[in-house]
Design a protein around this motif. Structure first.
Motif, PDB file in Angstrom:
ATOM      1  N   ARG A 549       0.656  -1.242  -0.586  1.00  0.00           N
ATOM      2  CA  ARG A 549      -0.094   0.254  -0.252  1.00  0.00           C
ATOM      3  C   ARG A 549       0.925   1.237   0.105  1.00  0.00           C
ATOM      4  O   ARG A 549       0.866   2.247  -0.404  1.00  0.00           O
ATOM      5  N   THR A 550       1.844   1.396   0.595  1.00  0.00           N
ATOM      6  CA  THR A 550       2.907   2.159   0.830  1.00  0.00           C
ATOM      7  C   THR A 550       4.179   2.240  -0.013  1.00  0.00           C
ATOM      8  O   THR A 550       4.735   1.135   0.119  1.00  0.00           O
ATOM      9  N   LEU A 551       4.221   3.076  -0.710  1.00  0.00           N
ATOM     10  CA  LEU A 551       6.184   2.505  -1.201  1.00  0.00           C
ATOM     11  C   LEU A 551       6.582   3.677  -1.518  1.00  0.00           C
ATOM     12  O   LEU A 551       6.199   5.426  -1.849  1.00  0.00           O
ATOM     13  N   SER A 552       8.073   3.846  -0.070  1.00  0.00           N
ATOM     14  CA  SER A 552       9.106   5.085  -0.800  1.00  0.00           C
ATOM     15  C   SER A 552      10.315   4.902  -1.178  1.00  0.00           C
ATOM     16  O   SER A 552      10.757   3.721  -1.089  1.00  0.00           O
ATOM     17  N   LEU A 553      11.005   5.895  -2.252  1.00  0.00           N
ATOM     18  CA  LEU A 553      12.060   5.155  -3.288  1.00  0.00           C
ATOM     19  C   LEU A 553      12.648   6.296  -2.350  1.00  0.00           C
ATOM     20  O   LEU A 553      12.618   7.401  -3.094  1.00  0.00           O
ATOM     21  N   ALA A 554      13.924   6.086  -2.420  1.00  0.00           N
ATOM     22  CA  ALA A 554      14.902   7.395  -2.116  1.00  0.00           C
ATOM     23  C   ALA A 554      16.147   7.222  -2.375  1.00  0.00           C
ATOM     24  O   ALA A 554      17.073   6.091  -2.284  1.00  0.00           O
ATOM     25  N   ASN A 555      17.056   8.129  -3.068  1.00  0.00           N
ATOM     26  CA  ASN A 555      18.668   8.054  -3.524  1.00  0.00           C
ATOM     27  C   ASN A 555      19.154   6.617  -3.770  1.00  0.00           C
ATOM     28  O   ASN A 555      20.090   5.741  -3.314  1.00  0.00           O
ATOM     29  N   LEU A 556      18.318   6.019  -5.049  1.00  0.00           N
ATOM     30  CA  LEU A 556      18.669   4.576  -5.666  1.00  0.00           C
ATOM     31  C   LEU A 556      19.800   4.559  -7.023  1.00  0.00           C
ATOM     32  O   LEU A 556      20.072   5.171  -7.041  1.00  0.00           O
ATOM     33  N   GLY A 557      21.209   3.745  -7.057  1.00  0.00           N
ATOM     34  CA  GLY A 557      21.502   3.853  -7.446  1.00  0.00           C
ATOM     35  C   GLY A 557      22.559   5.232  -7.861  1.00  0.00           C
ATOM     36  O   GLY A 557      23.015   5.589  -6.705  1.00  0.00           O
ATOM     37  N   MET A 558      23.322   4.991  -8.838  1.00  0.00           N
ATOM     38  CA  MET A 558      23.810   6.798  -8.990  1.00  0.00           C
ATOM     39  C   MET A 558      23.521   7.745  -9.133  1.00  0.00           C
ATOM     40  O   MET A 558      22.207   7.714  -9.546  1.00  0.00           O
ATOM     41  N   MET A 559      23.387   8.240  -8.630  1.00  0.00           N
ATOM     42  CA  MET A 559      23.132   9.799  -8.200  1.00  0.00           C
ATOM     43  C   MET A 559      22.301  11.166  -9.283  1.00  0.00           C
ATOM     44  O   MET A 559      21.873  11.456  -9.473  1.00  0.00           O
ATOM     45  N   GLY A 560      23.780  10.621 -10.694  1.00  0.00           N
ATOM     46  CA  GLY A 560      23.202  12.111 -11.502  1.00  0.00           C
ATOM     47  C   GLY A 560      22.268  11.032 -12.714  1.00  0.00           C
ATOM     48  O   GLY A 560      22.010  11.847 -13.292  1.00  0.00           O
ATOM     49  N   LYS A 561      21.660   9.975 -12.644  1.00  0.00           N
ATOM     50  CA  LYS A 561      20.811   9.881 -13.200  1.00  0.00           C
ATOM     51  C   LYS A 561      19.732   8.672 -12.772  1.00  0.00           C
ATOM     52  O   LYS A 561      20.627   7.592 -11.880  1.00  0.00           O
ATOM     53  N   VAL A 562      18.801   7.915 -12.693  1.00  0.00           N
ATOM     54  CA  VAL A 562      17.368   7.841 -11.965  1.00  0.00           C
ATOM     55  C   VAL A 562      17.969   6.194 -13.588  1.00  0.00           C
ATOM     56  O   VAL A 562      17.122   6.029 -14.547  1.00  0.00           O
ATOM     57  N   VAL A 563      18.202   4.987 -12.522  1.00  0.00           N
ATOM     58  CA  VAL A 563      18.771   3.970 -13.760  1.00  0.00           C
ATOM     59  C   VAL A 563      17.510   2.955 -13.951  1.00  0.00           C
ATOM     60  O   VAL A 563      17.813   2.015 -14.460  1.00  0.00           O
ATOM     61  N   TYR A 564      16.611   3.593 -12.888  1.00  0.00           N
ATOM     62  CA  TYR A 564      15.242   2.126 -11.666  1.00  0.00           C
ATOM     63  C   TYR A 564      14.342   2.744 -13.105  1.00  0.00           C
ATOM     64  O   TYR A 564      13.543   1.827 -12.413  1.00  0.00           O
ATOM     65  N   MET A 565      14.476   3.477 -13.717  1.00  0.00           N
ATOM     66  CA  MET A 565      12.496   4.357 -14.385  1.00  0.00           C
ATOM     67  C   MET A 565      11.752   3.095 -15.009  1.00  0.00           C
ATOM     68  O   MET A 565      11.227   2.538 -14.814  1.00  0.00           O
ATOM     69  N   SER A 566      12.596   2.568 -15.627  1.00  0.00           N
ATOM     70  CA  SER A 566      12.292   1.359 -16.923  1.00  0.00           C
ATOM     71  C   SER A 566      11.518   0.167 -15.302  1.00  0.00           C
ATOM     72  O   SER A 566      10.368  -0.386 -15.978  1.00  0.00           O
ATOM     73  N   ALA A 567      12.164  -0.391 -14.327  1.00  0.00           N
ATOM     74  CA  ALA A 567      12.283  -1.342 -13.267  1.00  0.00           C
ATOM     75  C   ALA A 567      10.460  -1.124 -13.124  1.00  0.00           C
ATOM     76  O   ALA A 567      10.061  -1.787 -12.638  1.00  0.00           O
ATOM     77  N   LEU A 568      10.916   0.346 -12.896  1.00  0.00           N
ATOM     78  CA  LEU A 568       9.673   1.075 -11.130  1.00  0.00           C
ATOM     79  C   LEU A 568       8.361   1.084 -12.482  1.00  0.00           C
ATOM     80  O   LEU A 568       7.085   1.055 -11.355  1.00  0.00           O
ATOM     81  N   MET A 569       8.520   1.528 -13.666  1.00  0.00           N
ATOM     82  CA  MET A 569       7.293   1.775 -14.161  1.00  0.00           C
ATOM     83  C   MET A 569       7.034   0.293 -14.249  1.00  0.00           C
ATOM     84  O   MET A 569       5.752  -0.365 -14.661  1.00  0.00           O
ATOM     85  N   ASP A 570       7.390  -0.955 -14.737  1.00  0.00           N
ATOM     86  CA  ASP A 570       7.195  -2.153 -14.529  1.00  0.00           C
ATOM     87  C   ASP A 570       6.262  -2.798 -13.624  1.00  0.00           C
ATOM     88  O   ASP A 570       5.218  -3.499 -13.389  1.00  0.00           O
ATOM     89  N   MET A 571       7.368  -1.506 -12.197  1.00  0.00           N
ATOM     90  CA  MET A 571       6.306  -2.570 -10.997  1.00  0.00           C
ATOM     91  C   MET A 571       4.968  -1.872 -10.877  1.00  0.00           C
ATOM     92  O   MET A 571       4.359  -2.909 -10.172  1.00  0.00           O
ATOM     93  N   LEU A 572       4.938  -0.785 -11.214  1.00  0.00           N
ATOM     94  CA  LEU A 572       3.907   0.280 -10.686  1.00  0.00           C
ATOM     95  C   LEU A 572       2.569  -0.576 -11.321  1.00  0.00           C
ATOM     96  O   LEU A 572       1.428  -0.298 -10.845  1.00  0.00           O
TER      97      LEU A 572
END
Length: 706
Positions: A549-572
């Motif tokens: 019910r609750t998901l909080s993600l912060a500063n995952l992976g390298m900080m210069g770019k969001v490397v997990y966005m594709s996986a996050l969209m699949d997850m959602l």
């Protein structure tokens, strides 16, 4: 006729809901909001008309988080079943006008009433309480302009019978506490700002005439939670002054949660000395300055303790075992333990120890054996590094706590010792972990079979085994020991962050995949996991953790770019029960593809995005709000200009406010100098539960308030 015959044939072959027993139907109806039961379902047929008014459904009315309720619905609800309501919870109904409270007077039999977060003036409170002669439990806010002299004698008579009071203070005041002469439970939340909106410094001194001090002689539970600020400390000392003169004999829970430095005074020292002599406690939480360097814990006596919090204290593991756990003799009753920020709590002594040194596994083992019934444990905000001793890893020891429902751990504590000394894998496309020049990228792709590879790699790891042993865990927080959010409470946004712990460098996708074993997981927080390369583990969680019910993600992976966005969209796409989503990541691009994926979360109610130099697409946000009809909170603090933010915020409010009375929209540049002024207008429910990042495991004793 053909249609009718087909329907009757289906009814004869299928199951008619009305054929269920009354007990089963009542259980089903208990999941329906009371407003829907009384105003809609009751009107469908005679049987449901009777069942919807059953005492089991009307005795307790929960309007908290019923974001579709409005003034007219409350009015009709009180008119229809007001006399049948004994407990009414309207906490956090910030969108209802203050005149709504007038209809509560119809609930003549009320015993419990929660109005925290509601707009209530002194006169309205007086009028309402004058009619509620059976009231024994009350929760209210005390806002600027509150005047206790406006309370009628009938109102004060009601307050004199109140046994439980929860009071949130936004202005220096005793509120209604002096009128509550029979108090057994007192909960105080201090949210007073040091400066007014005009910039004037506020004083913590109470107004003349309010020195009619509280009555604590029957007090059993005293709880105070302070927001940052000097004024809050000044005011709480005035509440404590009476306790220092005479400690209630029946006091069994004494809890003060204070951030930062809250110095001990002569009065508070007298209070603690009196408590050590005269009472036996079941729950304890004190400011760190009151415990550090003192022998207080050695003298305090405990009965059957169920909650301890030593958050941010310098308490060593040796003192914890000797003075609190008492050799494991008396702690089977302990169900909740908060050691967040207690950096030396798993070491024998703290004088010569560095925070990054290995823990003493024998201390943790004693803790696990002594507190075998723990349900809530917080070990975050510290470096808990396990040694190379076989069988003594922190995860292996914690796996013995079979009753755990919520757990908070630092990232560096879950890594295998052997893996922590290896160099974490790298790829040529990754940028250094710094806030450098913005890198323009598209949606990151990942290989979907990486999740299987990760699982094979980690199934022999201690963290995988821990997740497998805690199958009934509902809340999990894995937070970097040096992580700090870019959204502090009363200061400008933080522009830099500390690097992750060296031991945490190997924690990434495979560890996240291990979390997917938690079938009953409802709340997940992941912050500062440096070795996230694709986010493939998130997809596994989306597929397996269907109660999330609750998901909080912060500063995952390298900080210069969001490397997990594709996986996050699949997850959602799989998170059908997700209600709250918080994302904090620099350079996050909230574009059309992201919001299309988020639109699959049909139950989503609250969204918060915090992103330094992040961007958004206004038309994608508008489309998302139109598709997700349950969303009532949209907070975005990003890198867009003030004009873009204001225009989008106004468009959302103008388009959806009428249909969603509880809609709260804040879109504002993260690094703008007026951010703190904007935050102060956010309803406390949203601010405390999602907008501000914090560890929430064992933050308060369980069931502190109903």
């Amino acid at each position: 006729q053909e249609v009718v015959s087909e329907e009757s044939e289906e009814e004869s072959n299928g199951v008619n809901l009305m054929e269920f027993s009354d007990e089963i139907l009542l259980h089903i109806l208990s999941y329906v909001p009371c407003t829907d039961l009384v105003l809609n379902v009751r009107r469908t047929c005679r049987k449901l008309a009777t069942l919807c008014l059953d005492k089991s459904l009307t005795h307790t009315v929960q309007l908290q988080k019923d974001y579709k309720v409005n003034k007219d619905k409350v009015k009709q609800l009180m008119r229809d079943i007001g006399k049948e309501i004994y407990q009414l919870n309207m906490a956090g109904c910030y969108w209802l006008p203050s005149s709504t409270i007038d209809h509560v007077t119809r609930c003549k039999n009320l015993v419990k009433l929660n109005l925290s977060g509601c707009h209530v003036t002194s006169l309205r409170l007086s009028k309402m309480l004058s009619t509620l002669q059976h009231l024994r439990s009350l929760a209210i806010d005390v806002n600027p302009g509150f005047d206790a002299s406006q309370l009628s004698s009938e109102c004060k008579a009601t307050l004199s019978r109140v046994l439980e009071l929860k009071q949130t203070l936004y202005t220096p005041s005793y509120g209604v506490v002096p009128c509550c002469t029979s108090l057994e439970k007192l909960l105080l939340y201090f949210e007073i700002l040091d400066r007014s909106r005009e910039g004037f410094m506020l004083s913590g001194q109470l107004m003349v005439g309010e020195s009619n001090v509280p009555h604590y002689q029957n007090l059993r539970i005293f709880y105070a939670r302070l927001a940052p600020g000097y004024v809050n400390q000044e005011v709480v000392r005035l509440y404590l002054a009476v306790l220092s003169d005479r400690t209630p004999e029946n006091l069994h829970a004494f809890l003060i949660s204070a951030p930062g430095s809250f110095a001990e005074t002569g009065a508070t020292k007298n209070l603690l000395d009196s408590m050590a002599r005269n009472v036996r406690l079941d729950a304890l939480q004190l400011p760190k300055a009151w415990i550090n360097g003192s022998g207080l814990l050695q003298h305090l006596k405990f009965n059957n303790p169920f909650y301890f919090s030593f958050s941010r204290c310098t308490l060593s593991g040796g003192h914890l075992i000797q003075r609190v756990i008492n050799g494991g003799k008396d702690l089977k009753s302990l169900t909740s333990l908060n050691l967040s920020g207690c950096v030396h709590c798993l070491a024998p002594e703290s004088l010569l120890r560095k925070a990054e040194d290995d823990i003493d596994s024998s201390i943790l083992e004693s803790l696990v054996v002594s507190c075998c019934n723990l349900r809530h444990l917080n070990l975050s905000a510290a470096h808990h590094h396990s040694s190379e001793s076989i069988g003594n890893h922190l995860c292996q020891l914690l796996s013995r706590l079979k009753h755990l429902l919520s757990l908070a751990l630092p990232v560096c504590s879950i890594t295998d010792v052997a893996a922590s000394v290896e160099k974490p894998p790298t790829t040529p496309n990754l940028v250094p972990q710094t806030f450098g020049r913005k890198v323009r990228i598209g949606i990151q792709t990942y290989q979907r079979n990486l999740g299987d590879q990760a699982n094979q790699k980690i199934e022999s790891s201690v963290f995988w085994a821990l997740m497998g042993s805690l199958r009934f865990l509902e809340t999990l927080e894995i937070i970097g020991s040096s992580f700090s959010s870019a959204m502090p409470r009363n200061e400008p946004a933080i522009r830099n962050s500390l690097p992750p712990c060296v031991r945490a460098q190997s924690v990434g996708d495979s560890e996240v995949a291990a979390i997917s074993q938690l079938t009953y997981l409802q709340s997940l927080t992941l912050a500062q996991l440096p070795n996230i390369l694709t986010g493939s583990g998130l997809v596994s969680i989306g597929l397996q953790c269907q109660h999330l019910r609750t998901l909080s993600l912060a500063n995952l992976g390298m900080m210069g770019k969001v490397v997990y966005m594709s996986a996050l969209m699949d997850m959602l796409k799989h998170c059908k029960c997700l209600r709250d989503l918080r994302l904090e990541q620099p350079y996050l691009c909230a574009g059309s593809q992201f919001f299309q994926a988020l639109s699959h979360c049909s139950s989503l109610q609250r969204l918060c995005i915090v992103s330094r130099s992040g961007t958004l697409q206004s038309d994608a946000v508008m489309s998302f709000m139109a598709n997700c009809l349950e969303v009532i909170m949209c907070h975005m603090f990003m890198g867009e200009s003030l004009t873009v933010c204001k225009n989008l915020q106004q468009s959302i409010v103008r388009s959806f406010q009428a249909e969603r009375p509880a809609l709260n929209v804040v879109i504002f540049p993260l690094l703008h100098e007026d951010l703190t002024e904007v935050i102060r207008d956010v309803p406390m429910r949203h601010l405390d539960e999602i907008t501000l990042f914090k560890s929430r495991v064992a933050e308060e004793p369980p069931n502190l308030w109903w």
